[in-house]
Design a protein around this motif. Sequence first.
Motif, short mmCIF file in Angstrom:
data_model
loop_
_atom_site.label_atom_id
_atom_site.label_comp_id
_atom_site.label_asym_id
_atom_site.label_seq_id
_atom_site.Cartn_x
_atom_site.Cartn_y
_atom_site.Cartn_z
N PRO A 1 0.81 -1.23 0.00
CA PRO A 1 0.00 0.00 0.00
C PRO A 1 0.84 1.28 0.00
N GLY A 2 2.11 1.17 0.42
CA GLY A 2 2.97 2.36 0.44
C GLY A 2 3.75 2.58 -0.84
N TYR A 3 3.44 1.78 -1.86
CA TYR A 3 4.20 1.81 -3.12
C TYR A 3 4.22 3.20 -3.75
N LEU A 4 3.07 3.88 -3.80
CA LEU A 4 3.01 5.18 -4.47
C LEU A 4 3.91 6.21 -3.77
N THR A 5 3.84 6.25 -2.45
CA THR A 5 4.66 7.21 -1.69
C THR A 5 6.14 6.93 -1.88
N LYS A 6 6.51 5.65 -1.81
CA LYS A 6 7.92 5.28 -1.97
C LYS A 6 8.47 5.65 -3.35
N ASN A 7 7.60 5.64 -4.34
CA ASN A 7 8.04 5.91 -5.71
C ASN A 7 7.63 7.29 -6.21
N ARG A 8 7.29 8.18 -5.27
CA ARG A 8 6.98 9.58 -5.59
C ARG A 8 5.85 9.68 -6.63
N MET A 9 4.85 8.82 -6.49
CA MET A 9 3.73 8.80 -7.43
C MET A 9 2.45 9.32 -6.78
N VAL A 10 1.59 9.87 -7.62
CA VAL A 10 0.26 10.27 -7.19
C VAL A 10 -0.75 9.63 -8.12
N MET A 11 -1.99 9.60 -7.69
CA MET A 11 -3.07 9.00 -8.47
C MET A 11 -4.08 10.10 -8.78
N ARG A 12 -4.36 10.29 -10.08
CA ARG A 12 -5.26 11.37 -10.51
C ARG A 12 -6.27 10.82 -11.52
N SER A 13 -7.30 11.62 -11.79
CA SER A 13 -8.32 11.21 -12.77
C SER A 13 -7.81 11.31 -14.20
N THR A 14 -6.84 12.22 -14.44
CA THR A 14 -6.19 12.36 -15.74
C THR A 14 -4.70 12.56 -15.51
N TYR A 15 -3.94 12.75 -16.60
CA TYR A 15 -2.50 12.98 -16.46
C TYR A 15 -2.17 14.42 -16.06
N ASP A 16 -3.18 15.23 -15.81
CA ASP A 16 -2.98 16.59 -15.32
C ASP A 16 -2.83 16.53 -13.79
N LEU A 17 -1.70 17.04 -13.28
CA LEU A 17 -1.48 17.00 -11.83
C LEU A 17 -2.52 17.79 -11.06
N ASN A 18 -3.22 18.70 -11.75
CA ASN A 18 -4.26 19.49 -11.10
C ASN A 18 -5.64 18.84 -11.18
N SER A 19 -5.70 17.66 -11.82
CA SER A 19 -7.00 16.98 -11.92
C SER A 19 -7.37 16.34 -10.59
N LYS A 20 -8.54 15.75 -10.53
CA LYS A 20 -9.09 15.20 -9.28
C LYS A 20 -8.16 14.16 -8.65
N LYS A 21 -7.91 14.33 -7.34
CA LYS A 21 -7.10 13.37 -6.61
C LYS A 21 -7.89 12.10 -6.34
N LEU A 22 -7.22 10.97 -6.46
CA LEU A 22 -7.84 9.69 -6.19
C LEU A 22 -6.97 8.91 -5.22
N SER A 23 -7.58 7.96 -4.54
CA SER A 23 -6.81 7.08 -3.65
C SER A 23 -7.01 5.64 -4.12
N PRO A 24 -6.04 4.78 -3.88
CA PRO A 24 -6.17 3.37 -4.30
C PRO A 24 -7.44 2.71 -3.77
N SER A 25 -7.89 3.12 -2.58
CA SER A 25 -9.08 2.50 -1.98
C SER A 25 -10.37 2.94 -2.66
N SER A 26 -10.30 4.01 -3.49
CA SER A 26 -11.51 4.54 -4.12
C SER A 26 -11.89 3.81 -5.40
N VAL A 27 -11.01 2.91 -5.87
CA VAL A 27 -11.29 2.17 -7.11
C VAL A 27 -11.03 0.68 -6.89
#
Length: 409
Positions: A245-271
Amino acid sequence: MKIKIVLAVLFAAVLSGCVGTPDAEGWRSAQKNEFLKILKTDKYASICDQQSLYANVKESENSKLMTKLLVAYTKNLANGCIVDPSLTVKEGEKTIVGYGTYSQKVSESDIKMKLKAGQSIENILKPYVPTFNQFSCLIKAHERLKNDSNTSASTLRKIRLNIERVKLMKPGLGENYALINIPEFVVRIIEKKKTAVMMNVVVGKRKMKTPMFSADLSYITLNPQWNVPDSIARNEVIPDLLKDPGYLTKNRMVMRSTYDLNSKKLSPSSVNLNAYVGGKGYVPFKFIEVPSEKNGLGRVKFIFPNHHSVYMHDTQSKHLFKRKVRTYSHGCVRLAKPSLMLDYISKNYTSTTPEEIKEKYDSLKTHYVKVTKRLPVHTAYFTTYMDECNNLLQFDDIYGFDKSHKLNF
């Protein structure tokens, strides 16, 4: 308009010195002699699969057969003599033909018109002769080495294959260009036939080959974000994220609705991540590695837009450049000396000053630098290459294309 074209053709014929009395097929004796001289040495390596027709022409000098051979020779020169059905690329469910090849239209009627107007054979062939100096250099090397008893048949075949590959490249290579030679693991910037910049690269794995194509360099991205492709998300990121579950943080990754960093934030638990493990297809959420000194793409990308989504970029995996065989990427081209490439291209192909480049680079924020002078980028698959037209270099057939190509001559 047609009258103007005919007059232009006649004028060219006068200049070439081939005007005389034509036979019923339009051949003049000077044209026949010229063509036979070209065929004797196969000056443009294009007799190919027409050996039996050539034997008949040489023996009979029959004008109809000679016209047939001239058309075939021109087509072989324009589009090569090898056809490899594996040279296609899939984009979604579509198969795109022409992966690595740029076919030219050869009009039989135009050839006959120019012939009857008295144009020289050289003038007729000229539009289809590759301007890339590797063409003439490799032909000369082949001629020299085939008379050397120490040269193996496999080496001669290899050179001939690469002569054919030059024919398949996009016409109009450019006076200045970048050439990525995949089997050599090297990129060169060529300026007026001289190597201005040269460095090692990492190319695609055998299962994720770097494709062969040509496209113009468009812009440079400083401090890029890495937009994880859906295929990598399905087969690498999501499986690892399910395990850790810590994979994204360790690899400096974020999860978004599109490839725009300003798009909606998502979490792994939401999908439902399990629904997108493995296979191919669209993923309705995106993973982005944010810009940083440790970003997987490094600090700089060089973009030459193409439907393969291939580009040149920096990398964190510097240790791979110590290896002889460097097939480790997903298809993009990783640079051993990205700072050298950035310095050379920004100084010679952009209007951005070195001071501005440094400021943008040091900011650790994403910036785009427009390329203002044309620089074509060609990815190629040369298993033989003439270094400055002096030394014949040979490389391993890393993708098996040499083996898969069928020579019809």
